[in-house]
Design a protein around this motif. Structure first.
Motif, short mmCIF file in Angstrom:
data_model
loop_
_atom_site.label_atom_id
_atom_site.label_comp_id
_atom_site.label_asym_id
_atom_site.label_seq_id
_atom_site.Cartn_x
_atom_site.Cartn_y
_atom_site.Cartn_z
N ILE A 133 -27.20 23.39 96.97
CA ILE A 133 -25.77 23.08 96.88
C ILE A 133 -25.54 21.64 97.32
O ILE A 133 -26.26 21.10 98.17
CB ILE A 133 -24.93 24.06 97.73
N CYS A 155 -22.08 29.69 95.44
CA CYS A 155 -21.95 28.67 94.40
C CYS A 155 -20.87 29.02 93.38
O CYS A 155 -20.30 28.14 92.75
CB CYS A 155 -23.28 28.47 93.69
N CYS A 168 -24.06 23.22 92.17
CA CYS A 168 -25.26 23.97 92.54
C CYS A 168 -26.28 23.84 91.43
O CYS A 168 -25.93 23.65 90.27
CB CYS A 168 -24.92 25.45 92.75
#
Length: 198
Positions: A133, A155, A168
């Motif tokens: 991320i 995400c 992500c």
């Protein structure tokens, strides 16, 4: 026809007044013993329980939090110095159990993380954290970046207040190594508060 209208109005009356009850707790001792229940405000459709572990140098702090949520995401996130797990549910007082501590079982995935100076450090992902991320935001006119590991459900969260973008990716170290500004902890706190309070 009048009977159908009456039944419809009764249905609206009874369902409009129903509110979700969730446990509320914010404990810096790592235990939510003594938690209390509260009625959630309108629009809050989930109960959340979260565990956050922060480690700066030799100092480790564990926080347990429970509350009502608008759009909770069950999952985990590891930003290097901060690890978090969140559990979500949607029935009355369903968040009685504390969210589990973040997993320490490595899953083989690695992502870049930031330490306030650079984003060239790596962190090993664990448990269900199958994505890298990257989140960016602006604080005090400075652009700030945080990076780490996250589970797919984290995400999937699409909007974060005061955070400009979350992206992500699925490959090892796919979130890139870039430098950051000193406001790293502010964005880290903002990102965590989103997952704890929304």
């Amino acid at each position: 026809m009048d009977l159908q209208l009456s039944v419809f109005l009764l249905f609206i009356l009874f369902t409009a007044g129903h509110s979700l009850d969730c446990y509320k707790c914010l404990s810096e001792t790592g235990s939510c013993a003594g938690q209390t229940a509260k009625t959630c405000p309108s629009g809050y459709s989930q109960c959340e329980s979260a565990t956050v572990i922060a480690q700066v140098g030799d100092i480790t702090s564990k926080v347990k939090a429970k509350d009502c949520s608008v759009a909770c995401q069950s999952g985990s996130m590891n930003l290097g110095i901060v690890k978090m797990t969140s559990s979500c549910c949607n029935t009355n007082q369903c968040n009685a159990q504390d969210a589990p501590d973040p997993s320490n079982i490595p899953n083989g995935k690695k992502c870049f993380s930031c330490d306030g100076q650079t984003c060239s450090k790596t962190v090993g992902c664990s448990g269900t954290e199958d994505r890298c991320i990257k989140a960016t935001g602006t604080f005090g006119g400075q652009s700030v970046v945080v990076k780490g590991c996250a589970s797919k459900s984290v995400c999937d969260a699409t909007s974060v207040s005061s955070v400009e973008g979350i992206s992500c990716c699925e490959g090892n170290l796919c979130n890139g190594a870039q430098s950051v500004t000193q406001s790293f902890l502010f964005l880290c706190g903002s990102l965590l508060s989103y997952f704890l309070m929304h």
